[in-house]
Design an enzyme around this catalytic site. Structure first.
Site, PDB file in Angstrom:
ATOM      1  N   THR A   1       0.797  -1.260   0.118  1.00 51.03           N
ATOM      2  CA  THR A   1      -0.119  -0.038  -0.010  1.00 51.03           C
ATOM      3  C   THR A   1       0.771   1.185   0.025  1.00 51.03           C
ATOM      4  O   THR A   1       0.573   2.301  -0.674  1.00 51.03           O
ATOM      5  CB  THR A   1      -0.919   0.016   1.371  1.00 51.03           C
ATOM      6  OG1 THR A   1      -1.980  -1.111   1.189  1.00 51.03           O
ATOM      7  CG2 THR A   1      -1.826   1.261   1.050  1.00 51.03           C
TER       8      THR A   1
ATOM      9  N   ASP B   1       1.515  -6.381  -4.417  1.00 51.43           N
ATOM     10  CA  ASP B   1       0.616  -6.438  -3.348  1.00 51.43           C
ATOM     11  C   ASP B   1       1.082  -7.664  -2.516  1.00 51.43           C
ATOM     12  O   ASP B   1       1.234  -8.866  -3.061  1.00 51.43           O
ATOM     13  CB  ASP B   1      -0.876  -6.539  -3.771  1.00 51.43           C
ATOM     14  CG  ASP B   1      -1.748  -6.787  -2.555  1.00 51.43           C
ATOM     15  OD1 ASP B   1      -1.409  -7.131  -1.733  1.00 51.43           O
ATOM     16  OD2 ASP B   1      -2.707  -5.662  -2.748  1.00 51.43           O
ATOM     17  N   SER B   2       1.592  -7.421  -1.297  1.00 47.57           N
ATOM     18  CA  SER B   2       1.994  -8.566  -0.565  1.00 47.57           C
ATOM     19  C   SER B   2       1.278  -9.706  -0.550  1.00 47.57           C
ATOM     20  O   SER B   2       1.616 -10.872   0.027  1.00 47.57           O
ATOM     21  CB  SER B   2       2.773  -8.006   0.714  1.00 47.57           C
ATOM     22  OG  SER B   2       1.756  -8.084   1.797  1.00 47.57           O
TER      23      SER B   2
ATOM     24  N   ARG C   1      -4.580 -25.541  12.718  1.00 48.13           N
ATOM     25  CA  ARG C   1      -5.085 -24.486  13.403  1.00 48.13           C
ATOM     26  C   ARG C   1      -5.975 -24.881  14.316  1.00 48.13           C
ATOM     27  O   ARG C   1      -7.277 -24.972  14.018  1.00 48.13           O
ATOM     28  CB  ARG C   1      -5.528 -23.193  12.498  1.00 48.13           C
ATOM     29  CG  ARG C   1      -4.414 -22.854  11.442  1.00 48.13           C
ATOM     30  CD  ARG C   1      -4.949 -21.679  10.949  1.00 48.13           C
ATOM     31  NE  ARG C   1      -4.424 -20.458  11.870  1.00 48.13           N
ATOM     32  CZ  ARG C   1      -4.544 -19.266  11.776  1.00 48.13           C
ATOM     33  NH1 ARG C   1      -5.314 -18.724  10.797  1.00 48.13           N
ATOM     34  NH2 ARG C   1      -4.167 -18.359  12.782  1.00 48.13           N
TER      35      ARG C   1
ATOM     36  N   GLN D   1      -5.486 -21.070  17.062  1.00 49.57           N
ATOM     37  CA  GLN D   1      -6.180 -20.011  16.435  1.00 49.57           C
ATOM     38  C   GLN D   1      -6.087 -18.714  17.279  1.00 49.57           C
ATOM     39  O   GLN D   1      -6.553 -17.675  16.937  1.00 49.57           O
ATOM     40  CB  GLN D   1      -7.683 -20.313  16.243  1.00 49.57           C
ATOM     41  CG  GLN D   1      -7.801 -21.577  15.126  1.00 49.57           C
ATOM     42  CD  GLN D   1      -9.234 -22.063  15.101  1.00 49.57           C
ATOM     43  OE1 GLN D   1     -10.243 -21.241  15.083  1.00 49.57           O
ATOM     44  NE2 GLN D   1      -9.502 -23.329  14.850  1.00 49.57           N
TER      45      GLN D   1
END
Ligand code: ASP
Length: 327
Positions: free
Chosen positions: A11, A52-53, A230, A263
């Protein structure tokens, strides 16, 4: 002091196009203004293509590492301008690959483009340059008034100017007048002469209420190189679901390391603490301790890229390579 700024995208250097924000701002012209009064010689380069990463891959991490190494002789400190979406992955990845680098590397970016009214870009870059000048070494993230260990940081907000936290490690510094230096980065054993990152097939399986064994089996087929579960809380999974733990156990038997992360952004995973994770632990799954998800993922990719497999990967998960996990 010679500081090199490596611009990778994000950005910070974006402008509004018909298809939304994309790289295209005059970052170098802007950077000259931001660095005009800085007591250091600042040079800058781009890592092509600017992205854009969210497009970043392990090859992108390696490109950053290679570029920093190539420019080491010309600078004694580095700032990496990076998109915020995957900055924590890249910073963690860089920390594993740059063990003996012996120069500070500070990642930063911004929530608003450099040209936007009220942008956080100038403050973040000025602070990152100052951090680079003052840090003895190591990889850090400087963002929204905090200097954090690069492999302990996580993006906590998609919009807040203080968008990064390090939930399981104290910040290195709180930025102000003067800066409050709060902690020193933890050390690790390092890794000499690491092989380059390559794209690895890591299956990330998120536990949800009602998840079935069939869904887990589908996620593990074809067999990945590693699995990151997760799990809930301290590493718990719905082990009462018929066949669910078996699916992970079969993967482990077939030589696939299964790493249990949480999580919870702030976690101390302890497989076997609860009966809900006991069977998974007995099958050979290993807990990610207090690592961020980003660090656990980048570390798994790093270990696989070194040619390690199965139990060898699992054995390295609790051992700090670059201070990424608490004792
Ligand atoms: N999508 C952007 C990126 O990560 C977001 C940002 O930089 O803030 O490249």
């Amino acid at each position: 002091m010679r500081i090199h700024v490596l611009y990778t995208g994000g950005t910070i250097g974006m402008t509004l196009t018909a298809r939304g924000l994309a790289p295209g701002a005059d970052l170098h012209g802007w950077l000259e203004g931001v660095t005009a009064n800085i007591d250091a010689r600042v040079t800058a380069s781009d890592l092509e293509p600017l992205i854009d990463s969210s497009m970043a891959t392990p090859e992108s991490w390696q490109a950053i590492v290679d570029e920093l190494r190539a420019r080491r002789a010309g600078a004694n400190a580095f700032v990496v301008l990076h998109g915020t979406d995957t900055m924590a992955f890249s910073a963690a990845a860089a920390s594993f690959a740059l063990g003996g680098f012996d120069a500070p590397v500070v990642f930063t970016g911004s929530q608003l483009p450099l040209g936007a009214a009220g942008s956080d870009a100038a403050a973040n870059v000025s602070h990152a340059l100052e951090a680079a000048a003052r840090q003895p070494g190591g990889v850090s993230v400087c963002f929204g008034g905090l200097l954090l260990c690069g492999n302990r940081a996580t993006k906590a907000s998609s919009w807040a100017f203080d968008g990064f936290t390090s939930p399981s490690a104290a910040p290195l510094a709180r930025i102000g007048a003067p800066w409050q230096w709060l902690s020193a980065p933890a050390a690790g054993c390092g890794w000499s002469d690491p092989a380059p990152y390559r794209r690895c097939d890591i299956a990330v399986v998120t536990m949800t209420p009602g998840i079935t064994a069939a869904r887990v089996r589908a996620a593990l087929s074809p067999a990945p190189e590693a699995v990151i579960v997760r799990a809930y809380g301290a590493g718990n999974v719905p082990s009462s679901e018929p066949g669910l733990v078996d699916a992970f156990a079969q993967a482990i038997e077939a030589g696939v390391p299964v790493i249990v992360a949480s999580q919870c952004p702030q976690a101390a995973v302890e497989v076997g603490r609860y009966a809900a994770s006991d069977e998974l632990g007995r099958a050979g799954a290993v807990g990610a301790g207090d690592m961020t998800f980003e660090a656990a993922f980048a570390k798994t990719a790093f270990l696989l890229s070194q040619g390690l497999r199965g139990a060898e990967v699992a054995a390295w998960i609790p051992r700090p390579i670059a201070g990424e996990i608490g004792e």
